[in-house]
Scaffold this motif. Structure first.
Motif, PDB file in Angstrom:
ATOM      1  N   UNK A   1      22.904 155.395 -61.408  1.00  0.00           N
ATOM      2  CA  UNK A   1      22.544 155.293 -59.987  1.00  0.00           C
ATOM      3  C   UNK A   1      21.282 156.092 -59.709  1.00  0.00           C
TER       4      UNK A   1
ATOM      5  N   UNK B   1      28.736 147.107 -59.419  1.00  0.00           N
ATOM      6  CA  UNK B   1      29.573 148.294 -59.607  1.00  0.00           C
ATOM      7  C   UNK B   1      30.229 148.719 -58.315  1.00  0.00           C
ATOM      8  N   UNK B   2      29.380 148.824 -57.299  1.00  0.00           N
ATOM      9  CA  UNK B   2      29.903 149.293 -56.022  1.00  0.00           C
ATOM     10  C   UNK B   2      30.984 148.358 -55.507  1.00  0.00           C
TER      11      UNK B   2
ATOM     12  N   UNK C   1      28.383 165.407 -55.521  1.00  0.00           N
ATOM     13  CA  UNK C   1      28.621 163.952 -55.581  1.00  0.00           C
ATOM     14  C   UNK C   1      28.393 163.468 -57.000  1.00  0.00           C
ATOM     15  N   UNK C   2      29.375 162.760 -57.505  1.00  0.00           N
ATOM     16  CA  UNK C   2      29.199 162.172 -58.829  1.00  0.00           C
ATOM     17  C   UNK C   2      28.768 160.729 -58.680  1.00  0.00           C
ATOM     18  N   UNK C   3      27.547 160.476 -59.038  1.00  0.00           N
ATOM     19  CA  UNK C   3      27.104 159.079 -59.032  1.00  0.00           C
ATOM     20  C   UNK C   3      27.661 158.393 -60.244  1.00  0.00           C
ATOM     21  N   UNK C   4      27.890 157.134 -60.126  1.00  0.00           N
ATOM     22  CA  UNK C   4      28.104 156.400 -61.368  1.00  0.00           C
ATOM     23  C   UNK C   4      26.832 156.526 -62.205  1.00  0.00           C
ATOM     24  N   UNK C   5      27.020 156.453 -63.499  1.00  0.00           N
ATOM     25  CA  UNK C   5      25.876 156.579 -64.388  1.00  0.00           C
ATOM     26  C   UNK C   5      24.829 155.541 -64.056  1.00  0.00           C
TER      27      UNK C   5
ATOM     28  N   UNK D   1      24.086 148.002 -59.686  1.00  0.00           N
ATOM     29  CA  UNK D   1      24.672 148.869 -58.656  1.00  0.00           C
ATOM     30  C   UNK D   1      25.553 148.054 -57.729  1.00  0.00           C
TER      31      UNK D   1
END
Lengths: 109, 898, 111
Positions: free
Chosen positions: A10, A97-98, A4-8, A94
């Motif tokens: 997170x 962003x989300x 899983x790539x989190x946004x930076x 967050x």
């Protein structure tokens, strides 16, 4: 399981959130995140410790050597005042962003 | 899903080829993006110029961007590779000493292992090159109660019986080897080794002629057996293709044979290669029942397809039962010895008789394997250490985003470069070893001359070593994946303490090196001593100044009739001896039919003694036949313990007399004086007139059947295979004497051929199973030791380099040179001590187990152990002293700058 | 060496967003970036330093294809289109993102 790539940022936010409940060591933090997310999120050491290091540099958390239940030496992290403040900001980021991502994903052509 | 992979792969490949186009397209797209940006900015109010400047500023570095994009395509891998390669080369040159050690170790390892492997494989494995060799068997008689499963020779009646009843075999052939003919060349006579065979042999072996053809049954009948097949070597000697030998007539022993074909160089039937093959024509009397005791011939056969070795053996066993019904007199032998027919894979049969060789060379294998292990340890250890030393750098790069794969690639490129260098050097080592081995004479084994650098074994060894190195290269990377990265990055300059695991590794490295060296040296010592013990044995005759001259006296020149032949041969012998003895420097001369310890002319007969009672299952006594003239024992330096030598008065007309060997007496005449007693051979009673000192009659690598009986030449001239071997004890220059003696013999009869050899040369040939392994073991033990010292030196100097800063500081703080020296050597001493102890304990345990195997020597002899300890200690001392000394010479200011 | 500025927070989600935008129809690189910014009201900014590597990556994996087309201006423009595989990937990634963001919210609520 796919990585899983989190946004930076997170990961930092989640860490701060977990530490908000109480001081913990690196392994414990990862475990908490894993359990609370119903095992959806798995944090690897390769990501966690650099993040912890970064946050420490910025003064968001501080560390102290202590003993675990099994009487092993471990480095315990806890939030600083700055960190506590930071948590709020990060959480906000967050959310924004989300939402933004969801917008793009759901947006009509 | 898989289709996606195919597409992806296809894209990657296309990208690889379209690199230039991509490059252009990329720039075009960026230009485009820039234009759009400028458009937007101008729309926002900027001028074209300002907009361009602003856009460029925001755009950033194009080159970086291009790299990233190319990375996306994955085509950077090649560029990365080249970079890794260059980096590896630079590293190699930076640490010249370590590089040299690793490369040298690899070279020695690979080179030596390949050499040894070559030697062992070629000498102990499949020599026969027949078509379908695994279907070809040696058929014969076996005596399971005495000799187990080894197949012995048969007589002509046996062969005839087998040939008539070949259910299991598609073809069968008869071989009578060990014959010699005189080949009449224009100006001289040449002795040629000849095998007399039946036409079936060609079918069995499936060999193809180089020229002409092989003889068939019809050929034999039509030509009355006067056809011949020559070996390729002989053919070439006579002129080869140009001389058009095939079809020509040759004179063999005075008779005319037509050459109809040439056999390839690789073809041979028995141990000693033949030059000529002629048909064996049977005479009617040879099929008589009384001939069935003459076990002097071999039978080869090819299994029918679908018939297994076991099946064939079973049928042969029942065949023998049928044979016994025709010859019930042999039942007694069967009861006592379990005699029956049997067969064995032809390749197995060859090494059956040469078991000693197999064992001797397996010991070489063991030694070289240890060398390989030591070498791998060395290389692996060095790479491991380097890996750990660089781990901080690697950790840093990983934290910054480099994938582990990328890092691994770099490490492995370095390893591979080492290997390429090592491999190149090892070829040189191999060449050197090859030259070296030519010095050791190993002509006695037919196929020994054929070995060359075997690419297979080189690859195998290289693969093993490479595998070991790659495995060890992985370990620091694995640590990298697991451990706290912070631990590595922070530990930065505190490498003097280093990580625990690194220390453990270093210790393990030193201990294993030292203990392995100790074990190896001790085992090598035991081995060498064991082999040497055999060489020290008293062989019962003297070699110094003894020369042998084998002179055949073929019937076609010396007379066909028995009386005629005897008279001519004996006369010839007497005259030749007179002639020889007249040469100054000749001390003694006599004749015999075989040289002691030689492989040739071994004939046995069984004998019986009236007084001796055989026990249940005890084999019947057989003895090697020696035919000698009076004075033989003095000439060769064998003592007569009891009784007398043969005399001129022991002739064909007088009572039959024999001399027995010492062990015959000890075995069958315990407590009695055999002199004067009678012994029964071929149903004839003979009187024992003397007992000779025990002689090592057969080469060390052969099963020694131990008993020998000597017969006087005057009574049994026809037992000597149609030749007389003159033995001469002489003083002075042996080469000169040899020439004079040959001349003397030729003066008596100019037409004879002489084959001369010194007893020393015979001895050398007979002892090569002792000498060769000794040399090789010593060589490899030395190599292993060299490798160990290299490894130890490398390790310790490496550690010293790491601790340079620490030492610098200590010295700046006042520590004396001695102190530093003590530190370096102190650490290593403890480890070395451990290594020695482990090595000693293991060796002792192994050696005490080995005592029964190495019967000639006390394996736990303390001398070996002590000697080895001292030696290894000395090596360790050297390996530590030099780096330690270097440590003390550190320039303080330089180190603090590190 | 990562050169992400503070604004470049998208990392792994960038691929997903690009696929979504391209799924609407053929579009060139610059426009993709601008579209993402537009819809998210500038919360998400895409620099060309991240955009083009991502585009190349996606193209290599055959999720999108590119084509030089002559646009309104005479200059040829490189246009990207979503492939069938790309579409499949988009759906997968969308679901994935859902799971992740839900999970993160879970942690935030309970910790």
């Amino acid at each position: 399981m796919k990585k899983i790539d989190f946004p930076q940022g997170t990961l930092e936010m989640l860490t701060l959130r977990v530490l908000f409940s109480g001081a913990n060591h690196g392994f414990g933090i990862a475990q908490q995140i894993h359990v609370l997310s119903k095992e959806v999120l798995t944090v690897e050491e390769g990501s966690l410790y650099p993040a912890l290091h970064r946050m420490q540099e910025r003064g968001w958390i501080k560390s102290e050597w202590g003993r675990t239940e099994n009487n092993r030496r471990a480095k315990y992290y806890q939030l600083t005042t700055i960190g506590r403040k930071r948590l709020g900001t990060e959480q906000e980021s967050w959310e924004t962003l989300a939402t933004a991502i969801s917008d793009v994903l759901g947006s009509r052509p | 899903m898989s289709v996606r992979w195919i597409n992806e792969f296809r894209n990657w490949v296309t990208a690889l080829f379209r690199k230039d186009t991509l490059h252009d397209e990329f720039h075009a797209e960026m230009e485009q993006h820039l234009d759009f940006m400028i458009d937007d900015l101008t729309r926002q109010g900027m001028s074209r110029e300002e907009a361009r400047k602003e856009a460029l500023k925001q755009f950033g570095n194009v080159e970086f961007l291009k790299e990233d994009c190319q990375a996306s395509w994955g085509i950077r891998i090649w560029d990365d590779f080249v970079n890794d390669f260059r980096f590896a080369i630079r590293q190699l040159f930076k640490h010249k000493v370590h590089t040299a050690i690793i490369v040298l170790t690899l070279a020695i390892c690979m080179g030596s292992n390949t050499t040894a492997y070559n030697l062992v494989v070629k000498l102990v494995s499949k020599p026969y090159d027949y078509a379908d060799a695994d279907q070809v068997v040696l058929v014969g008689k076996k005596w399971p109660k005495l000799q187990g499963d080894s197949i012995g020779q048969v007589s002509i009646p046996h062969y005839a019986f087998l040939e008539e009843n070949t259910e299991s075999f598609s073809s069968i052939g008869f071989v009578a080897d060990g014959n010699f003919f005189d080949l009449d060349l224009n100006n001289s006579t040449r002795r040629v080794a000849t095998d007399k065979i039946t036409a079936g042999v060609w079918d069995v072996t499936g060999v193809r002629p180089v020229a002409g053809r092989f003889f068939s049954q019809e050929d034999v009948e039509q030509s009355s057996g006067k056809v011949a097949v020559l070996s390729e070597a002989l053919w070439r000697e006579l002129g080869g293709e140009d001389a058009q030998i095939v079809g020509e007539q040759l004179r063999l022993d005075g008779e005319s044979y037509q050459v109809i074909g040439i056999a390839p160089e690789s073809f041979y039937l028995r141990y000693e290669r033949a030059d000529v093959w002629v048909p064996r024509v049977f005479k009617p009397w040879e099929f008589q029942p009384d001939q069935r005791n003459n076990h002097s011939f071999s039978v080869v056969a090819k299994l029918k397809s679908g018939v297994s070795h076991d099946q064939a053996n079973q049928r042969l066993r029942s065949l023998y039962e049928s044979f016994l019904e025709i010859h019930p007199g042999d039942r007694l032998e069967q009861e006592r010895t379990g005699a029956t027919f049997g067969s064995v894979d032809i390749n197995v049969s060859l090494t059956q008789g040469l078991e000693q060789i197999g064992m001797a060379f397996r010991s070489i294998q063991f030694v070289t394997l240890v060398v390989l292990v030591i070498g791998c340890l060395n290389v692996g250890g060095m790479i491991l250490l380097k890996g750990y030393a660089r781990i901080q750098e690697l950790a840093m790069r990983k934290a910054m985003g480099a994938s582990v794969f990328r890092l691994a690639r770099q490490v492995y490129v370095e390893i591979v470069v080492y290997f390429l260098l090592g491999g190149a050097f090892s070829i040189l080592v191999l060449k050197a070893a090859f030259q070296g081995s030519q010095l050791v004479q190993i002509d006695d084994i037919p196929w020994a001359g054929e070995w060359a650098i075997d690419a297979n074994s080189l690859l195998v060894t290289a693969a093993i070593a490479l595998g070991a190195a790659l495995l060890t290269g992985v370990m620091p990377l694995v640590s990298l994946l697991r451990r706290e990265l912070m631990e590595f990055i922070k530990s930065g300059n505190r490498s003097m303490t280093g990580s625990k695991s690194k220390h453990r590794l270093q210790s393990a490295f030193v201990i294993s090196q030292v203990s392995l060296s100790v074990i190896l040296l001790i085992m090598a010592g035991v081995l060498i001593r064991n082999l040497n013990a055999v060489l020290q044995k008293d062989v019962g005759f003297d070699r110094e100044g003894r020369i042998a001259f084998e002179v055949p006296h073929p019937k076609y020149r010396f007379g066909e009739g028995e009386e005629d032949y005897r008279a001519k041969v004996l006369t010839f012998q007497e005259r030749a001896l007179l002639s020889i003895c007249s040469i100054p420097g000749v001390i003694n001369a006599s004749t015999t039919n075989r040289i002691p310890i030689d492989v040739r002319h071994m004939n046995h007969s069984s004998f019986s003694m009236s007084h001796y009672e055989y026990e249940e299952g005890e084999p019947e006594a057989t003895a090697l036949r020696l035919v000698t003239r009076p004075g033989y024992f003095d000439t060769v330096g064998t003592r007569l313990i009891l009784g007398r030598d043969f005399q001129e008065t022991d002739t064909h007309q007088t009572e039959r007399v024999v001399i027995i060997s010492q062990n015959t007496m000890e075995r069958y005449y315990q407590g009695m004086d055999p002199v004067g007693l009678s012994i029964s051979i071929w149903g004839k009673d003979m009187k024992i007139v003397g007992v000779a000192e025990q002689v090592q009659d057969k080469p060390f690598f052969m099963e020694f059947d131990q008993y020998t009986i000597y017969f006087p030449a005057k009574q049994w001239h026809d037992l000597s295979n149609g030749q007389t071997t003159f033995v001469v004890h002489t003083q002075g220059d042996s080469e000169q004497q040899l020439a004079s003696i040959e001349k003397a013999i030729l003066e008596v009869d100019p037409k004879v051929t002489i084959d001369s050899i010194t007893f020393d040369d015979v001895y050398k040939g007979a002892t090569f199973t002792q000498r060769l392994p000794m040399i090789m073991t010593a060589l490899f033990a030395g190599l292993a030791l060299l490798l160990s010292s290299l490894g130890l030196y490398g390790l310790i100097s490496f550690t010293v380099t790491e601790r340079t800063k620490e030492f610098g500081i200590r010295m700046a703080l006042g520590a004396g040179r001695r102190n530093i020296l003590k530190r370096v050597m102190g650490g290593s001493s403890w480890l070395i001590g451990c290594g020695l102890t482990v090595g000693l304990v293991v060796s002792f345990l192994v050696c005490s187990q080995l005592n029964p195997v190495f019967s000639d020597v006390n394996t736990t002899n303390p001398v070996t152990f002590v000697g080895v300890i001292v030696f290894v200690l000395a090596i360790c001392l050297f390996a530590t002293v030099f780096p330690a000394h270097r440590a003390t010479r550190i320039n303080i200011t330089r180190t603090l700058q590190y | 060496m990562p050169r992400e500025g503070k604004k470049d927070v998208l990392l792994g989600t960038l691929d997903l967003l690009i696929l979504r935008v391209v799924s609407s129809g053929p579009i060139h690189g610059y426009a993709i970036a601008r579209r993402i910014e537009q819809i998210s009201e500038d919360v998400l900014t895409v620099q060309q330093g991240s955009l083009y590597p991502a585009l190349h990556r996606l193209e290599k994996k055959a999720f999108i294809t590119s084509d030089w087309q002559t646009g309104e201006t005479s200059k040829p423009v490189k246009m990207y289109t979503l492939t069938v595989d790309g579409n499949r990937q988009l759906e997968e990634e969308k679901k994935h993102w859902q799971d992740v963001s839900n999970a993160v919210n879970l942690v935030l609520r309970q910790a």
